[in-house]
Scaffold this motif. Structure first.
Motif, PDB file in Angstrom:
ATOM      1  N   HIS A   1       0.840  -1.195   0.000  1.00 59.80           N
ATOM      2  CA  HIS A   1       0.000   0.000   0.000  1.00 59.80           C
ATOM      3  C   HIS A   1       0.875   1.244   0.000  1.00 59.80           C
ATOM      4  N   SER A   2       0.603   2.189  -0.898  1.00 57.80           N
ATOM      5  CA  SER A   2       1.282   3.478  -0.938  1.00 57.80           C
ATOM      6  C   SER A   2       2.794   3.258  -1.038  1.00 57.80           C
ATOM      7  N   MET A   3       3.594   3.747  -0.079  1.00 64.33           N
ATOM      8  CA  MET A   3       5.027   3.493  -0.113  1.00 64.33           C
ATOM      9  C   MET A   3       5.322   2.001  -0.152  1.00 64.33           C
ATOM     10  N   GLY A   4       4.470   1.209   0.460  1.00 62.10           N
ATOM     11  CA  GLY A   4       4.654  -0.247   0.427  1.00 62.10           C
ATOM     12  C   GLY A   4       4.645  -0.820  -0.971  1.00 62.10           C
ATOM     13  N   SER A   5       3.980  -0.118  -1.907  1.00 65.35           N
ATOM     14  CA  SER A   5       4.012  -0.573  -3.300  1.00 65.35           C
ATOM     15  C   SER A   5       5.410  -0.422  -3.888  1.00 65.35           C
ATOM     16  N   GLN A   6       6.140   0.586  -3.431  1.00 65.73           N
ATOM     17  CA  GLN A   6       7.514   0.771  -3.895  1.00 65.73           C
ATOM     18  C   GLN A   6       8.395  -0.381  -3.420  1.00 65.73           C
ATOM     19  N   VAL A   7       8.198  -0.779  -2.164  1.00 62.84           N
ATOM     20  CA  VAL A   7       8.948  -1.919  -1.613  1.00 62.84           C
ATOM     21  C   VAL A   7       8.545  -3.198  -2.336  1.00 62.84           C
ATOM     22  N   ALA A   8       7.232  -3.387  -2.525  1.00 63.71           N
ATOM     23  CA  ALA A   8       6.745  -4.596  -3.192  1.00 63.71           C
ATOM     24  C   ALA A   8       7.289  -4.693  -4.615  1.00 63.71           C
ATOM     25  N   GLY A   9       7.330  -3.561  -5.321  1.00 63.02           N
ATOM     26  CA  GLY A   9       7.869  -3.565  -6.670  1.00 63.02           C
ATOM     27  C   GLY A   9       9.332  -3.964  -6.709  1.00 63.02           C
ATOM     28  N   GLU A  10      10.099  -3.470  -5.736  1.00 65.00           N
ATOM     29  CA  GLU A  10      11.518  -3.826  -5.681  1.00 65.00           C
ATOM     30  C   GLU A  10      11.707  -5.295  -5.320  1.00 65.00           C
ATOM     31  N   VAL A  11      10.891  -5.821  -4.425  1.00 58.73           N
ATOM     32  CA  VAL A  11      10.980  -7.248  -4.098  1.00 58.73           C
ATOM     33  C   VAL A  11      10.715  -8.073  -5.350  1.00 58.73           C
ATOM     34  N   ALA A  12       9.636  -7.734  -6.071  1.00 58.99           N
ATOM     35  CA  ALA A  12       9.265  -8.502  -7.256  1.00 58.99           C
ATOM     36  C   ALA A  12      10.318  -8.408  -8.352  1.00 58.99           C
ATOM     37  N   ALA A  13      10.954  -7.245  -8.501  1.00 60.84           N
ATOM     38  CA  ALA A  13      11.962  -7.056  -9.544  1.00 60.84           C
ATOM     39  C   ALA A  13      13.297  -7.690  -9.164  1.00 60.84           C
ATOM     40  N   ARG A  14      13.696  -7.551  -7.906  1.00 58.19           N
ATOM     41  CA  ARG A  14      15.010  -8.014  -7.459  1.00 58.19           C
ATOM     42  C   ARG A  14      15.011  -9.489  -7.065  1.00 58.19           C
TER      43      ARG A  14
END
Length: 247
Positions: A99-112
């Motif tokens: 959620h919100s900033m958490g989407s930035q973290v989630a995106g990095e987890v999924a990409a990395r």
């Protein structure tokens, strides 16, 4: 029934609360929930109840019950911490919800760490590349809160107080991150979910996010704002569960 664990890696600690839903099937996904700036895992309480599945709600370092790290983590380092935790528990098929900033973290987890993630949900994704200043972000959040319910304001205020004195540094870390550079690297299908009245994550921005993803789609929750899963998580939970069943 829930279980709370503290997990440390590379000098930072997160808190993970695992809740088992109503008799989950062996092949059912595990929903891993990552909160936004100033928040904590407790904001997902209603969503957890309505998903009826195994969930893992996380307090990122310096939020909720997780201790402050020695220095504020970047989104990339935060993602590596979350990934290290998920590797340690071998959770199975993961639907990562940020959620919100958490989407930035989630995106990095999924990409990395693509091997960890089956599907991803961005709820009210930040930061709009056209509005990347602290003043603009705070003004948009104020606009959103003006139309939210008292429940959202009370829960949000409590969590912001718990976020501690380093909130300014955390905001800088959020704004320094460029999520638009990560979207094209995410291989998993992504549901971009926003409240119809979300001033922080506009419809135009969410359309840009979807267009940048390899497999993205947009859905809206009518009559809700940026904190859609706090105010009334039922519509969001239904959309998320339907998306997860497609996996």
């Amino acid at each position: 029934m829930s279980d709370i664990a503290f997990f440390s890696h590379a000098g930072a600690t997160l808190v993970a609360e695992t809740t088992v839903g109503a008799a989950p099937e062996a092949e059912s996904p595990v929903f891993v929930l990552i909160h936004g700036i100033g928040m904590g895992r407790t904001v997902f309480a209603d969503l957890i109840t309505r998903l009826h599945a195994r969930t893992i709600a996380i307090d990122l370092p310096g939020y909720g019950e997780a201790p402050e790290p020695r220095s504020v983590l970047t989104m990339e380092r935060t993602a590596d911490l979350v990934a290290a935790y998920l590797h340690s528990i071998d959770a199975g098929r993961i639907v990562l919800v940020g959620h919100s900033m958490g989407s930035q973290v989630a995106g990095e987890v999924a990409a990395r760490h693509p091997e960890l993630v089956d599907r991803v949900v961005f709820i009210g994704p930040t930061v709009d590349a056209r509005q990347r200043t602290a003043v603009r972000q705070l003004l948009r959040l104020a606009q959103d809160l003006a139309v939210e319910s008292p429940r959202v304001i009370v829960v949000g205020a409590r969590e912001y107080l718990r976020a501690g004195p380093n909130l300014r540094g955390k905001l800088r870390a959020m704004l320094a991150h460029r999520p638009e550079r990560t979207y094209s690297l995410v291989r998993a299908p992504v549901l971009v979910l926003r409240g119809e009245n979300d001033y922080v994550s506009s419809r135009d921005w969410c359309r840009i996010v979807v267009a940048s993803l390899r497999q993205g789609r947009l859905a809206e929750v009518p009559g809700h704002g940026h904190e859609t899963m706090i105010r009334d998580a039922a519509p969001a939970a239904e959309l998320i569960a339907e998306f997860a069943r497609e996996g």
